[in-house]
Structures are given as C-alpha cells and as structure tokens.
Design a protein around this motif. Sequence first.
Motif, PDB file in Angstrom:
ATOM      1  N   ILE A 245       0.807  -1.221   0.000  1.00 20.11           N
ATOM      2  CA  ILE A 245       0.000   0.000   0.000  1.00 20.11           C
ATOM      3  C   ILE A 245       0.838   1.269   0.000  1.00 20.11           C
ATOM      4  N   SER A 246       2.136   1.128   0.194  1.00 21.77           N
ATOM      5  CA  SER A 246       2.940   2.338   0.181  1.00 21.77           C
ATOM      6  C   SER A 246       4.346   2.039  -0.306  1.00 21.77           C
ATOM      7  N   SER A 247       5.021   3.090  -0.725  1.00 19.60           N
ATOM      8  CA  SER A 247       6.418   2.963  -1.115  1.00 19.60           C
ATOM      9  C   SER A 247       7.200   4.103  -0.509  1.00 19.60           C
ATOM     10  N   ARG A 248       8.499   3.872  -0.409  1.00 19.30           N
ATOM     11  CA  ARG A 248       9.330   4.928   0.172  1.00 19.30           C
ATOM     12  C   ARG A 248      10.674   4.962  -0.510  1.00 19.30           C
ATOM     13  N   LEU A 249      11.299   6.088  -0.481  1.00 21.17           N
ATOM     14  CA  LEU A 249      12.582   6.269  -1.139  1.00 21.17           C
ATOM     15  C   LEU A 249      13.415   7.233  -0.314  1.00 21.17           C
ATOM     16  N   THR A 250      14.692   6.861  -0.143  1.00 21.37           N
ATOM     17  CA  THR A 250      15.600   7.714   0.611  1.00 21.37           C
ATOM     18  C   THR A 250      16.865   7.923  -0.194  1.00 21.37           C
ATOM     19  N   VAL A 251      17.298   9.155  -0.266  1.00 23.50           N
ATOM     20  CA  VAL A 251      18.552   9.480  -0.946  1.00 23.50           C
ATOM     21  C   VAL A 251      19.425  10.204   0.059  1.00 23.50           C
ATOM     22  N   GLN A 252      20.666   9.772   0.158  1.00 25.20           N
ATOM     23  CA  GLN A 252      21.568  10.467   1.068  1.00 25.20           C
ATOM     24  C   GLN A 252      22.967  10.489   0.496  1.00 25.20           C
ATOM     25  N   GLY A 253      23.750  11.403   0.987  1.00 24.65           N
ATOM     26  CA  GLY A 253      25.123  11.460   0.497  1.00 24.65           C
ATOM     27  C   GLY A 253      25.843  12.678   1.010  1.00 24.65           C
ATOM     28  N   PRO A 254      27.134  12.760   0.669  1.00 21.17           N
ATOM     29  CA  PRO A 254      27.918  13.907   1.129  1.00 21.17           C
ATOM     30  C   PRO A 254      27.643  15.151   0.278  1.00 21.17           C
ATOM     31  N   ILE A 255      27.625  16.287   0.899  1.00 24.65           N
ATOM     32  CA  ILE A 255      27.614  17.541   0.135  1.00 24.65           C
ATOM     33  C   ILE A 255      29.084  17.852  -0.130  1.00 24.65           C
TER      34      ILE A 255
END
Lengths: 785, 301
Positions: A245-255
């Motif tokens: 019923i749901s989806s999720r997405l995470t993006v992370q990283g160095p600036i």
Amino acid sequence: MSVKIIILLITLTAICSVLFAQKYTISGYVREKSSGEDLIGANIYAKEISKGTTSNQYGFYSLSLEKGKYSIVYSFIGYDDFVEIITLDKDIKKNIELSSSVITTKEVVVAADRIENIESTQMGQVRLPIEKVKVIPAFLGEIDVLKTIQLLPGVKSGGEGSSGFYVRGGGPDQNLILLDDATVYNASHLFGFFSVFNADAVKDINLIKGGMPAQYGGRLSSVLDITMKDGNNKKYEVDGGIGVISSRLTVQGPIKKDTSSFIVSARRTYIDILVDPFIKKTAKAKGSGYYFYDLNAKASYRFSDKDRLFISGYYGRDVFTFKNKEAGFDVQIPWGNGISALRWNHLFSDKLFLNTTATFSSYKFNFEASDEDYEFNMFSGITDYSIKSDFNYLPSVRHNLKFGISYIKHVFVPSSATAKINETSFDTGEIIKQHARDAAIYINEDFDVNEKLKISGGIRGTFFQQVGPFTRFVKDEYDKTIDTLYFDKGDNVKWYKHLEPRFSLRYSINMTSSIKASFTQNYQYIHLATISSASMPTDLWIPSSEIVQPQYGVQYALGYFRNFKNDMFETSIEVYYKELENQIEYKDGANPMNTFGDNSDNFFAFGSGQSYGLELFLKKRLGKTTGWIGYTWSKTYRTFENLNNGESFPAKYDRRHDISFIATHELNEKWVFAMVFVYSTGNALTLPEGKYYINGMLANQYGKINSYRMAPYHRLDLSATYYVKKNKKIESSWNFAVFNAYNRYNPYFIYFVTEGTLAEGNLETKAKQVSLFPILPSITWNFKF
Amino acid sequence: MKKIFYIFSTLILFVSCEKDITVDLPQPEEKYVVEGYIEQYQHPYVFISKNSAYFEEISLSSIMEKMVLDAEVTVSDGFTTEVLELIYDSLQFPYYKYVGSTIIGEAGKKYDLTIKIGSEVLTASTFIPNPVQLDSIKYICETDYEIGNDTIDSLGLGFLWFYFTDPDTLGNYYKMYTKVLGEDSIFYPPFASVSEDKIINNQFVEFSTYRGQDPLIEIPDDEYYKWFFKGGDTIIFKFQTIDVRTYQFWYTLEMDNSSGGPFSTPITVRTNIDGGLGIWGGYGVFIDTTIAKLKNDFLAK
C-alpha cells in the motif's frame, strides 16, 4: 525540600571534585565507518578501572581519567569492538569509526554495552537502534517505530484504530515525542495504523518511561526521543521499499565529503490510486479516498570538531476526501505535522558540550466541506516556536552534569470555523486562538559515589503563562454564561510556576545485578481533550488557564535488574506507583465543536488519577534467536468529582494484563524469521444498563463509567525476510509478513442498534461488535544501492 | 463533530467486519421517570413511569405497563399548594397523567413539585422565564423540493421562518413546537427543538424550522415531504422560554436520541428531579399563526 538539598550537595560535590582532581581527558566522536553517521549511546570503556561513559545524541564522548595507561574499548551493539591502548598524560582527542559486524552471530564477548542496563541509574529506559526494529513483523510491511515501543512492558497501545500510546497509566498527551528535539504533536497516520516516523530516515529511538531526567519536561509520563539520520557523508546511497500500500525512497550522500551530508526521505500510500480505476466513473462516491505522505530532510555541516550545524525538517499530511456526487457534497479532511529544527553543537572544551536548538512545530487539522453554494471550513491545531540551550559538562569519569534553559511560544487553535454561503462570507467569530509562553531552567547531575552506588539528581523550574488576546466566557454552576471578560494582546490571563525535582539511584549488588529506584515530579501545562473513546486527529490541544490547572504527576519506581549467562539474557522486575492531578475529561454531554461564544475549557470536568503496576521483562539479546517477553500487571484509575458520582472508575486504557512476545531467528545468511504475539485485557467502556420512555423518545440510562470490558485483544504476526545475494550494485531483500495470522476478530468497538418501531411494538435492541483487521498478508521489496 | 466522526467511520468501516454479540448487562437501578410541565396560562400536568432494562423489548403497551398510577403529586407556587388528579387523556400518549385544576402557570414564578410513591419521595423545582416576543413568522416555499405527487407539488413545500430579538442578558433558552391546524391534534416538537442564546445574545435573529412530528410515527423515506410544511397549511408556532436546567434536559435527550453508532460517546440525559429521572419544566409562551402561501403565489412574485 530534602530533595532540593540533596541536589545542591551533588552540585557542590561535582564542582569540588573538578577543582581538586588532576585529570586528563580523552574525548571525541564515535561514528559509523561506512556512512559517517554519529553513533548514539556507544560505550567507551577503560578496561583497567571498569569505568566508562556513553556517547551522547551527537556521538560525542568525553572521559576524564587520572594519568595512566589504559585500554579503551569502544563498542556498540551490532558493531565490532574497537580497542586502543593509550597513555593518558595529556588531553587527547580521538574520533573513532566502528564498522558493523557481519549479520550472522558473532562470538559472545563481554562488551561494556551489555551491562548498560545494570550500570546506569536510568530505569524504565529503552534504546532501540533502528536496525533492531526493522526485522520485527510490521503491519502491511511498513516498519513502525511506535508499534515497536508498544511491545515493551509498561507501554500500551490504545488498540487498533487509536493513534496514541499509553505509558504506565498516563494519557496519550503525556508523552513527549521529539524528532530531532522538536515536539511532535500527532505521531500517527491513519488513526495509528502507521507512525509518522519513516524508519528509513530514523537512526535511533530512546524511550524513557520512568525516572525522567531534568533535561526533559513538559509532559508527565514519558519521553520518546527520536533522532533522524544525518545522511551518509562518505558516499551516495539510495534505498527504498515497494510495498502493498505504500512505497518509500531515501537518498543520502555527502555535500562535501567527510564534512557535510544530506538525507531526503519520502513516503506515500497509494491505495487511493490503485483503487480508483476500479471505481466506476458514475459511482456516487467517485473521487473519495485516503492517502498520506511524508517527507523527512536533514543536512549537517561540520565546521570543525568544535562546531557543527544540523538542519532538519519533517512535513506530513493525511488527506481524506469524501465525495457524494448525488448530493453535490464534497468534504476534504487534511491533517498533519510540519516540523523543523536548527541545531548548533559547540564544544567549549573537551569537557563542556553545548547544543542550541531552535524549533518550529505545527499540527493542523482541517475539515473543509462544500457543495454548490455553501462552503464550510473548520480547523484546529497547535503551533510552537521554541529555543533552548543544553549544556553537558563532564569534569571527571564520576560526574556528568547537564544544565540548560528553554523557551516555547505556543499558539493554540482549539477549533474555529469560517463559512461562505453563495458570495457572502460569514465570520463565525474571530479565530479563537489562545497564546501561551512556556519557559524552563534545569540542572541534572549523575554522580558515581563509589563502586556500588550511583545517584542522579536534578531539578527543573518551569514557568507558564497564558496571554491575551483572549475572551473568557464565565459560567455558573449549570453552564449558563453570566459574564464575558476581554484580554488584550500580551495581557496576562493566568500564570503558573513550579519546581520539579527528579531523583534516581543505582546500587550494584555485583557485576550482573543491581537495584534501582527513582522519584520524579512533573508538571504539564498543556492538555489534550479527547471526545471519543479512541484518540483521533480531532482531539484538541489546549493550554492551562485559570480554569484548567496544570497537570501534575509524581512517580515512584523500584527495580531489580539482573543479567544471566554472560549477559546473553537480560531480566528486570520493576514496580511503579504514580499519582496524577488535574486530569481533564469532557463533561457529560459536552459538544466540543460548539465553541462559538464559549471557551473550550468550559466543557471539562477535573479529577485525579492513580496507577500502579508490575513489569517483568526477559530479553535474549545474543545468539541466533533473539527477542523478548514483556508482561505488565497494572491498575489505572481516575476520580472525578463531577463524573460517576465522584466514585473512582477505571481509565479507558486500564489493562490488568498485557503480554508481548517477540522473537527473531536468523536461520542463515539468507533467511530471518520473526514473530510477535500480543495479549491484553479488553478496553474498558461505558454501556447503557437501562432505558426509559419520555415524550416519544427512549433515553439511555448509562451504567458506571468504564464498568464494562470488551473481549481481550490478542494477535499473532509472522514474518520472513529473504536477503537476496548481494551483488556489487544492489542490495535487496524481500519481506513476507502475515498480520493477525490466526484471524482473530478483536473488538474495535461495540455499539447498539434498535430495530423495529414503538408503534408496531417490535422495538428491539441488539449489540454489535466491530473488528478492524482480519488476516492480512503483505509483501515488500526493500533495496539499497 | 458528529459529521466528522461519521465520515471517519465510513473510512474505518471500509476495512472492518461486524458481528452480533451478546453483552451481559447488569439490571439497572430501578428509577421513577417524571415528565412534568407547567406552562404559562395552563394548569400543570405530570406523567410518571418506571425505567426498564436495556435489552427489554419495548412497545406502546409495555410503556403503559410501566406507568405509575398510585402516586401523590403535589405542586406549589409558594402560596398555593394543590394535589394533582390522575386522568386519562386519549390525545397524548401514554394517556395517564396527573393534572392540576387550581394553579395556573405565571411568568417569573417558581414552582415546586413533590411526588410520593409508597415510601419514596421525589422533588423538583422549576421556573417560568418571561416569554420572548416574536417579531414575525413566515412560511417560505422551497421550490427545490419537488416530488412525483402532483397535488403536493403544486402546493409547494417549505420551512417556517421566525424572527425575534434576543434579550440583552445572556442565558435565554428556547423550545419550539408547531401544529398544523386540522392535521395535528396537539403541538409537536420539530427535530432539534431547543436552542440557547450563546452566539445570538442581544441580536435580531432569523431561524427556520422543520415541521414538528408525532414522535410515535415513523416517517417512511418516500413520504419525506411530511417533514415540511406545505402550501395552504395553517401553522401555529409555539415559542417557549425555558430555564437552563430544562434546556439541558431537552438538549441532552435529543442528543442522546440522535447519537448511536460507532463513535458516539455516552451522553447522560440530565435531570432536575431529585431522586429520579426526567424533567419538571416551566415554560413561558408566545404563540403566532400564519397561513402558508401556495407555490404558485411564490412563483408569481
């Protein structure tokens, strides 16, 4: 009074010991090797003298020891220990990176973190690293922080379809829920089926249900302190999950590598989109539906080892639309939180740490209804602006001093409305805002008196003021309005100030067992008014006023903690007794929406509460099979002069028995199985016992408040997670889960229907029980690259 | 609020399942139920009955069986005291009532009620507030409401509107009744018959009302026009003033009756009867009459 003296003594001792001892300090940050995330609650331990400390919320630690040579052990559960031999003849800065241990079991070694439960003075505290939460079966595969803490002894859920949780007999408004130090007023989506905390963005969960230290305040029962991930500052990473019923997405990283990072995480349910194509275009309720979404974002920047800046935000909305084409009727109900926090860490020295936080937090509930020529908009909510500074002073290994100040500006909107008919707007009274100021100052000291005894004492001074603009409607004993008082902007309406002493101690019997005791006294200046039997997004937050006195709570707790088999098993027995004053309930027959020309606090009855209980906890923390069993026996009562003829009655969430059983088993590198079983005494409710005829109507005659019990709640959930063989690019897993495996029809509520008519002489009353979820299987695919 | 709960409940019921259960309820404490009136210009009258267990089947005859016919009912205005007499009145269910013949209700006066049943004594006291004069009343046809029946369609259906100025002191409470001459034998209260002046204090206000209904007659869905007045009706509107406790009784009774279902909270119907349930109410009265214009007269304008 005696408590105040003790605290003063502790503070003096702390200062003296700093002046006279000759010590050197090893300090720095403990971080995760692959992502650079700070590790919260890692243990730093000098083996030779059996003394240590834990890293704080920002991964910072400071250990001041006598000159000498030490083996310093850095450890964190799920990570390989790091040992370093140092010669301490000057102050040393040491940042440590720990790498995570392989998923399969490692050899049982005695590491310092495993005796934290025996060592610390803190009782009734549970810290859950998010990785531990992720393997527990989740409702429709959606990992849930709040659901997990409800499996701990002393923490109860309100049942399915109720958003709050209840700690040791306290109400759902008595939990201080913090996300990166900002208050979260409504922590759930869809009436508690999902929490607002997206597990992919969460790093650490810390629950304190008793012995609240002085740095926390404003709530009576518990603190749930949730820390968001800072983001990987070494490499880019994308992870997510696709569920039923749901989806999720995470993006992370160095600036900028090693010094700054970001994380953005989003989630949305899509049952509305999935169902929509199957609903006929001509259907009456076409366009009706429900969804929620939320977004977490955070960025951190490290100026130097002395200064760091974090900015984090959360925004989430639940949206429910109800359309009725035939009637030309359209309703939209959005509600949710918006939160942001700006935090600045500063190290004055290797012993003095300062964190300053400015936060904004807002919870809004809207109800928008319209048809062809009519528009109605009702809203309620609360908005906070706050700033606080928290100091942490670590003069020696035996002292940990915390002190700070905080200020919050609250704006309450306890239900307002606007209406528009054709082109004419109706001002149904100016928005009924209420304003308040909330300030606090505190000091708390942890002191190792000797090898056996450790004490922690603190005091918190709090100040609260309701200010104008405000209109007070004065009532007589039958709720008849007899006067109106006006307050201008900034005028004092009512103010309160109180002292809140906190005290706890630990006495070690030996290396594997200890006794702990605590005493806390708290004041809470805001209240949540709940009209229905379940806590709902429509519940109103209101400030203390001259009518509503601040809530007051005092808790005594005593516990025995013992570990077995080289800390493979952790056990505890805790008992508590709690008294609450100035609790609120709606008066009989109150209609909380009817606030035009009235004050919401005119609808309340006031009373006190008592709660006591026994909590047993057995946890297996090491090995292929891990898990815990928690059992709580408790009694929770309320006494209101104007309700139930002044007789005590069980609170809604009074539960005699509450059992949780959680087990996970790692079969091999590919498969992990888990199960959850819960059992609890049925909810208390008020039912009619009699009825009477009057003027063509049948009136209900209710029995004593909450004197009836619904059937007990029990449920078994199962899950299996399959880890797909890792390749260079992508790491993924499949989660198969079954909720309510034996399809128990747990009662959600009971209601009565009358069938037939009086005139025909066949009027009959029947009882019906509504249950929410039958057996629900789910499948989720999680990935990371 | 109710609406919100209703809408939420549709959402929750979407996934839920329901079953009949048996609930074991204790016997309620036996109580006497009083329904007593003293209206301006009228003699007092009182119905007395007993409550029943929650799951007991109820019919008109079972209600009749619960009537108390051996009570000693006394009303006093402070100077005069009279004992009411039990009579049978076929116009008003449940037929047996205790009526007075000496005391006549006057605005601004307090009235005490004493009921003796065996060794039990119930007491209550009420007040008749001064009546509030209506500025005017008016029937307005709602042409939207059309139904298949030609006769009624040409008559038109609509609400009764009434206009008045609320007095400048807070704490005025109102109760409404309507009667259509030649159709209703007595005055009947409309749906939601009481209101208060919390928001309208000291203002000129206009309100509309549905037609009052005999509570014992269920209106079938296809006869919904009966909720409205129709062209040609001679409408008598009774506008009463009541004290706060009488208001609270009617307000909670009507709320209790319209609630039910999943998210309702228990509402205890208030009472001003010491030792019993129900109401002893005083009513100030203002009456006005209008004749509803036919639909065509409205359209002609």
